[in-house]
Design a protein around this motif. Structure first.
Motif, PDB file in Angstrom:
ATOM      1  N   GLN A  51       0.829  -1.203   0.000  1.00 50.07           N
ATOM      2  CA  GLN A  51       0.000   0.000   0.000  1.00 50.07           C
ATOM      3  C   GLN A  51       0.860   1.248   0.000  1.00 50.07           C
ATOM      4  N   VAL A  52       0.493   2.243  -0.812  1.00 54.39           N
ATOM      5  CA  VAL A  52       1.241   3.490  -0.901  1.00 54.39           C
ATOM      6  C   VAL A  52       1.040   4.299   0.381  1.00 54.39           C
ATOM      7  N   LYS A  53       2.158   4.647   1.030  1.00 50.23           N
ATOM      8  CA  LYS A  53       2.087   5.443   2.255  1.00 50.23           C
ATOM      9  C   LYS A  53       2.248   6.936   1.967  1.00 50.23           C
ATOM     10  N   SER A  54       3.156   7.296   1.080  1.00 54.02           N
ATOM     11  CA  SER A  54       3.391   8.699   0.766  1.00 54.02           C
ATOM     12  C   SER A  54       4.026   8.811  -0.611  1.00 54.02           C
ATOM     13  N   VAL A  55       3.860   9.974  -1.229  1.00 49.83           N
ATOM     14  CA  VAL A  55       4.429  10.243  -2.536  1.00 49.83           C
ATOM     15  C   VAL A  55       5.244  11.529  -2.453  1.00 49.83           C
ATOM     16  N   THR A  56       6.517  11.477  -2.871  1.00 49.37           N
ATOM     17  CA  THR A  56       7.384  12.654  -2.879  1.00 49.37           C
ATOM     18  C   THR A  56       7.450  13.211  -4.297  1.00 49.37           C
ATOM     19  N   VAL A  57       7.080  14.482  -4.449  1.00 50.57           N
ATOM     20  CA  VAL A  57       7.062  15.139  -5.751  1.00 50.57           C
ATOM     21  C   VAL A  57       8.180  16.170  -5.794  1.00 50.57           C
ATOM     22  N   ASP A  58       8.863  16.280  -6.933  1.00 50.62           N
ATOM     23  CA  ASP A  58       9.895  17.307  -7.102  1.00 50.62           C
ATOM     24  C   ASP A  58       9.245  18.680  -7.171  1.00 50.62           C
ATOM     25  N   ASN A  59       9.513  19.533  -6.179  1.00 46.39           N
ATOM     26  CA  ASN A  59       8.982  20.889  -6.167  1.00 46.39           C
ATOM     27  C   ASN A  59       9.873  21.824  -6.977  1.00 46.39           C
ATOM     28  N   LEU A  60       9.277  22.840  -7.575  1.00 45.33           N
ATOM     29  CA  LEU A  60      10.011  23.836  -8.370  1.00 45.33           C
ATOM     30  C   LEU A  60      10.960  23.153  -9.355  1.00 45.33           C
ATOM     31  N   PRO A  61      10.456  22.352 -10.282  1.00 41.51           N
ATOM     32  CA  PRO A  61      11.337  21.555 -11.148  1.00 41.51           C
ATOM     33  C   PRO A  61      12.245  22.397 -12.041  1.00 41.51           C
ATOM     34  N   GLY A  62      11.819  23.603 -12.459  1.00 41.04           N
ATOM     35  CA  GLY A  62      12.655  24.408 -13.332  1.00 41.04           C
ATOM     36  C   GLY A  62      13.435  25.494 -12.629  1.00 41.04           C
ATOM     37  N   TYR A  63      13.569  25.372 -11.324  1.00 43.31           N
ATOM     38  CA  TYR A  63      14.165  26.447 -10.532  1.00 43.31           C
ATOM     39  C   TYR A  63      15.628  26.691 -10.900  1.00 43.31           C
ATOM     40  N   ASP A  64      16.400  25.637 -11.055  1.00 45.91           N
ATOM     41  CA  ASP A  64      17.847  25.788 -11.265  1.00 45.91           C
ATOM     42  C   ASP A  64      18.209  26.259 -12.674  1.00 45.91           C
ATOM     43  N   SER A  65      17.255  26.290 -13.584  1.00 41.25           N
ATOM     44  CA  SER A  65      17.549  26.741 -14.941  1.00 41.25           C
ATOM     45  C   SER A  65      17.534  28.260 -15.060  1.00 41.25           C
ATOM     46  N   ARG A  66      17.051  28.972 -14.042  1.00 41.81           N
ATOM     47  CA  ARG A  66      17.013  30.435 -14.093  1.00 41.81           C
ATOM     48  C   ARG A  66      18.371  31.015 -13.724  1.00 41.81           C
ATOM     49  N   TRP A  67      18.697  32.153 -14.316  1.00 45.91           N
ATOM     50  CA  TRP A  67      20.017  32.752 -14.088  1.00 45.91           C
ATOM     51  C   TRP A  67      20.042  33.668 -12.868  1.00 45.91           C
ATOM     52  N   LEU A  68      18.865  34.091 -12.358  1.00 50.30           N
ATOM     53  CA  LEU A  68      18.812  34.985 -11.198  1.00 50.30           C
ATOM     54  C   LEU A  68      17.711  34.543 -10.257  1.00 50.30           C
ATOM     55  N   HIS A  69      18.033  34.484  -8.955  1.00 46.96           N
ATOM     56  CA  HIS A  69      17.050  34.169  -7.922  1.00 46.96           C
ATOM     57  C   HIS A  69      17.067  35.279  -6.868  1.00 46.96           C
ATOM     58  N   LEU A  70      15.895  35.636  -6.363  1.00 49.69           N
ATOM     59  CA  LEU A  70      15.753  36.712  -5.391  1.00 49.69           C
ATOM     60  C   LEU A  70      15.055  36.197  -4.135  1.00 49.69           C
ATOM     61  N   GLY A  71      15.341  36.865  -3.022  1.00 51.16           N
ATOM     62  CA  GLY A  71      14.715  36.471  -1.768  1.00 51.16           C
ATOM     63  C   GLY A  71      15.000  37.472  -0.672  1.00 51.16           C
ATOM     64  N   MET A  72      14.754  37.046   0.560  1.00 52.84           N
ATOM     65  CA  MET A  72      15.013  37.882   1.733  1.00 52.84           C
ATOM     66  C   MET A  72      15.428  36.981   2.893  1.00 52.84           C
ATOM     67  N   TYR A  73      16.001  37.612   3.942  1.00 50.81           N
ATOM     68  CA  TYR A  73      16.462  36.814   5.073  1.00 50.81           C
ATOM     69  C   TYR A  73      16.244  37.548   6.391  1.00 50.81           C
ATOM     70  N   VAL A  74      16.148  36.756   7.436  1.00 46.98           N
ATOM     71  CA  VAL A  74      16.194  37.218   8.825  1.00 46.98           C
ATOM     72  C   VAL A  74      17.276  36.393   9.501  1.00 46.98           C
ATOM     73  N   ALA A  75      18.158  37.056  10.261  1.00 48.58           N
ATOM     74  CA  ALA A  75      19.343  36.354  10.750  1.00 48.58           C
ATOM     75  C   ALA A  75      19.670  36.748  12.191  1.00 48.58           C
ATOM     76  N   PRO A  76      19.323  35.926  13.178  1.00 48.48           N
ATOM     77  CA  PRO A  76      19.842  36.151  14.535  1.00 48.48           C
ATOM     78  C   PRO A  76      21.317  35.804  14.592  1.00 48.48           C
ATOM     79  N   HIS A  77      22.059  36.523  15.424  1.00 48.70           N
ATOM     80  CA  HIS A  77      23.486  36.254  15.511  1.00 48.70           C
ATOM     81  C   HIS A  77      24.015  36.532  16.911  1.00 48.70           C
ATOM     82  N   PHE A  78      25.244  36.053  17.143  1.00 47.62           N
ATOM     83  CA  PHE A  78      25.983  36.323  18.376  1.00 47.62           C
ATOM     84  C   PHE A  78      27.336  36.898  17.980  1.00 47.62           C
ATOM     85  N   SER A  79      27.704  38.006  18.623  1.00 49.98           N
ATOM     86  CA  SER A  79      28.898  38.733  18.205  1.00 49.98           C
ATOM     87  C   SER A  79      29.719  39.165  19.411  1.00 49.98           C
ATOM     88  N   ARG A  80      31.018  39.339  19.169  1.00 49.21           N
ATOM     89  CA  ARG A  80      31.920  39.842  20.192  1.00 49.21           C
ATOM     90  C   ARG A  80      33.138  40.454  19.523  1.00 49.21           C
TER      91      ARG A  80
END
Length: 270
Positions: A51-80
């Motif tokens: 019996q099939v329990k789960s199916v894994t599908v490739d998300n964003l299949p054409g993502y790596d073919s693009r020459w530019l990707h954009l996004g944003m970040y939030v970054a906690p840090h520790f400094s001294r």
């Protein structure tokens, strides 16, 4: 009585039999070819009973073919600060110890694709930093009215613009995940000092810095975006020590930044 043959009854003679056999073979192979196409995009996990329990599908299949990707970040840090005491200290009665302090950064992301496994990363942002140095006294006597009788903590708070330029080397994608390493340089420019009490927090730092950065991360592909947690280490290359007449400044000769940052990167799927 004539013997009834099926091929006689259905008039299946010569080339007709051959054509029908080829058609049946083609129809029989269609389900297998369709299944092979589905396997290239998905993977089914089955239990012991089939019996099939789960199916894994490739998300964003054409993502790596693009020459530019954009996004944003939030970054906690520790400094001294990595500090070096001046000659004569702590023999003159004062010792310094750098304290690790939390902060956070926010900013934008840009990846310029270089080949199948490389990318040039730009991530301009704003960092809110607070670094502390603890000064302890033993037998210290003030030499001027500007020196406090008891040496305490010095806090240097700043808001800075970060302009890192990094190279990213990625592994081959495995379904919806992959790992990568990243490294480069990060110029920073201080745009504001925050001092709770200028009469108490006398120690100051230079306004610009250049740091060597390196780290490791993981790309996790989802249907509409990519999430990339990343751990990065930063080591300042410039001496941020700013000479002064107070006892805190006189006890030091070098201050270099050290930061450990957890980047929570979210990339657009479009």
């Amino acid at each position: 009585m004539a013997t009834p043959y099926v091929r006689h009854q259905l008039h299946l003679h010569g080339s007709k039999v051959t054509r029908l056999a080829l058609l049946a073979l083609a129809l029989g192979t269609l389900p297998f070819s369709a299944q092979a196409q589905r396997k290239s995009r998905s993977s089914a996990s089955r239990g012991s009973n089939g019996q099939v329990k789960s199916v894994t599908v490739d998300n964003l299949p054409g993502y790596d073919s693009r020459w530019l990707h954009l996004g944003m970040y939030v970054a906690p840090h520790f400094s001294r600060y990595k500090i070096e005491q001046a000659a004569g200290y702590p023999s003159q009665g004062a010792s310094a110890n750098s304290i690790i302090s939390p902060g956070f950064s926010v900013g934008f992301l840009g990846d310029l694709r270089i080949g199948d496994y490389g990318a040039l990363n730009f991530s301009p942002g704003v960092s809110f930093l607070t670094r502390r140095i603890e000064f302890k006294s033993y037998g210290y006597a003030p030499t001027s009215s500007n020196d406090p009788e008891e040496i305490e903590d010095q806090e240097i708070g700043s808001t800075q613009i970060d302009l890192p330029v990094l190279f990213k080397l990625k592994s081959q994608r495995r379904r919806n995940s992959r790992v990568y390493i990243i490294g480069g340089v990060k110029p920073s420019f201080n745009i504001g000092n925050r001092r709770k009490d200028p009469e108490v927090n006398l120690l100051q730092a230079q306004r610009s810095d250049v740091a060597l950065e390196y780290g490791v991360g993981m790309d996790l592909f989802y249907p509409f975006f990519k999430f990339s947690p990343e751990l990065r280490f930063s080591h300042g290359l410039m001496n941020l020590y700013k000479p002064g007449t107070d006892v805190y400044s006189r006890s030091l000769q070098s201050m270099k930044s050290n930061t450990v940052t957890l980047y929570l990167n979210i990339w657009s799927g479009r």
